[in-house]
Write an enzyme that holds these catalytic residues in place. Structure first.
Site, PDB file in Angstrom:
ATOM      1  CG  HIS A 120      -1.731   1.351   1.232  1.00  0.00           C
ATOM      2  ND1 HIS A 120      -1.304   2.295   2.095  1.00  0.00           N
ATOM      3  CD2 HIS A 120      -3.085   1.608   0.543  1.00  0.00           C
ATOM      4  CE1 HIS A 120      -2.244   3.305   2.073  1.00  0.00           C
ATOM      5  NE2 HIS A 120      -3.314   3.091   1.211  1.00  0.00           N
ATOM      6  CB  CYS A 473      -3.032  -1.057 -14.948  1.00  0.00           C
ATOM      7  SG  CYS A 473      -3.972  -2.608 -14.440  1.00  0.00           S
TER       8      CYS A 473
END
Ligand code: PEP
Ligand code: MG
Length: 517
Positions: A120, A473
């Site tokens: 994250h 992506c």
């Protein structure tokens, strides 16, 4: 990067090439610029002046490039307090979650004990161009100080980091400001665009209007990944928590979805209008539950391996109204942007599919929602290819997908069986030192294994639909060597953090040049 590849060198190169001004000379100029030079020009770098006050504390994973300096803060709240006082701040914590994003955005730099290139903290920091060093496993954080080996730094004292090398220092580092506005760099990137035009596109990953505008200014030709779960951070976190914890088809669920839909519609219209008429790929919710529910809330949702758990399409299948709501929010956003007099262009992408029937089911719900839309605005429906099973069965998956986009973060995690959150600080560094791995596979695509799976999926997908649009992506979409691989494998576009777009434009042109040699 060689020593002589400096900004002055780039300025001379462009001036010479412009004075001769033949296609050949421009191509040679583009081929000769190291991508590392462009990267260093995009970020603040550590000044080369030696400093007595700086002391090397240790090293972690270089997760987001650039150098930064500021006072140590241990939480998002203390970052906000200190920045209110006018301080420059470095957020130091064990790991980050969506709840920390307000503080992360305000910090000059981020340092975490745990995590790797695809965790994250790393993904968010790269997206926002904030230098970060993650996975500093030897760092211990107590109430008032951090300890790395014998060295201690108190909360409120200065710390510095170099997100390009992974180094941490105590003390205040002198910084050399970034120089994004250099006209010679713009010329090289324009030539690079001419070379890659018609061969490979570069898009950006963005989920706010502001980041989308920045991506556009860096030369992105669309948004290849708009992570909708990032729209549920900060003040909106309680809304998504309320939805997850409510019962399926309950009144509570209905209310929370209505509130989420309003927020989602306005965020999506900002992104789509900033990028119009270029495309925006809206990835429906993929919220790893541990990132969204605090420990105290997890109870019945507690999972041993949340990254392998109720994520992406799986949560959507448990909660039919979720993707229906997101689709309605998108329909609303498209009509809002059209009313602004722009030409909106957006697609829907389904995350974490591993079995085509998952895709078929959610696709049928989305199709019901979009059935009455005018043709011109109707989004196409594609899938991420980010589980090995989706890649292996790509021939089947392609029958139900209008496009593929490789999520190389999860695909790398799952092909290796390496946790994207935990493996890098301890194992990968050691594997590289021992020669077991030649590079970090979360940074540079593993050609032999993950790359093999990608090529297989492209071949199988295009057997069914030779025109199938295929993108990448995951974070590898901004890595030069990986871009070369993706281009040769037949990918139509790469999509990466806005700050990596200039590097990707150059790397994509160099890939095209080397394939036509
Ligand atoms: C990926 O897995 O590569 C991806 C782009 O999705 P996320 O990082 O959001 O899981
Ligand atoms: Mg993913």
């Amino acid at each position: 990067m060689e020593k002589e590849h400096t900004l002055d060198w780039l300025i001379d190169l462009v001036e010479n090439a412009k004075s001769i001004n033949t296609e050949e000379v421009k191509k040679n100029a583009v081929a000769s610029v190291p991508t590392s030079l462009v990267e260093s020009l995009m970020h603040n770098v550590a000044s080369t002046k030696p400093s007595k006050e700086l002391k090397l504390l240790g090293k972690g994973v270089p997760a987001s490039p650039g150098a930064a300096t500021g006072v140590v803060c241990f939480s998002s709240d203390s970052v906000l307090d200190a920045t209110d006082e006018g301080e420059k701040v470095i957020l130091v914590c064990n790991e980050t979650s969506p709840a920390d994003e307000i503080g992360m955005r305000m910090a000059e730099g981020i340092i975490t004990v745990r995590g790797g290139m695809a965790s994250h903290a790393a993904v968010v920091a790269r997206g926002w161009g904030i230098p970060a060093v993650v996975g500093v496993s030897e760092m211990e954080i107590s109430e008032t100080e951090i300890k790395i080996g014998e060295n201690k730094v108190e909360e409120g004292a200065h710390i510095s980091l170099d997100g390009s090398t992974g180094e941490l220092f105590s003390g205040e580092m002198e910084l050399q400001e970034s120089s994004e506005e250099i006209s010679e760099l713009k010329v090289i990137l324009d030539w690079a665009d001419e070379i890659r035009s018609g061969h490979i596109k570069v898009r950006a990953n963005s989920d706010t209007g502001k980041d989308t505008e920045r991506a556009l200014s860096f030369g992105a030709e669309g948004i290849g990944l708009c992570r909708t779960e990032h729209m549920f951070m900060g003040d909106r976190l309680p809304l998504i928590q309320r939805f997850i914890l409510s019962g399926d088809e309950s009144e509570e669920e209905k209310e929370s979805l209505n509130e989420l839909m309003a927020a989602q519609r306005s965020d999506l219209s900002e992104v789509i209008s900033a990028m119009a008429p270029n495309p925006v790929t809206v990835r429906l919710l993929d919220a790893p539950l541990h990132e969204f529910l605090g420990e105290e809330m997890q109870d019945e949702w507690l999972e041993h391996n949340p990254m392998l758990g109720t994520r992406g399409v799986r949560l959507a299948i448990l909660r039919e109204q979720l993707y229906r709501m997101q689709t309605r929010a998108l329909i609303g956003a498209l009509s809002d942007v059209k009313e602004m007099g722009k030409k909106p262009n957006a697609d829907i992408m389904i995350p974490l599919v591993s079995e085509v029937r998952e895709l078929n089911l959610v696709r049928s719900w989305i199709e019901e929602e979009i059935a009455s839309m005018e043709d011109e605005l109707r989004p196409s429906i594609g899938t991420m290819i980010e589980t090995p099973r989706a890649a292996i069965t790509a021939e089947e998956v392609a029958k139900s997908a209008d496009f593929f986009s490789f999520g190389t973060n999860d695909l790398t995690q799952l092909v290796f069986g390496f946790s994207r959150d935990d493996i890098e600080s301890r194992v990968i560094g050691m594997y590289i030192n021992e020669g077991i791995l030649s590079a970090n596979p979360f940074e540079k695509i593993d050609f032999q294994g993950v790359g093999h799976v990608i090529k297989h999926a492209i071949d199988e997908g295009r057997k069914i639909n030779p025109e199938l649009e295929i993108g990448v992506c995951g974070e590898h979409g901004g890595d030069p060597e990986s871009i070369q691989f993706f281009f040769e494998a037949g990918v139509d576009y790469v999509s990466c953090s806005p700050f990596r777009v200039p590097v990707a434009r150059l790397a994509a042109a160099q890939a095209v040049l080397s394939s036509f040699k």
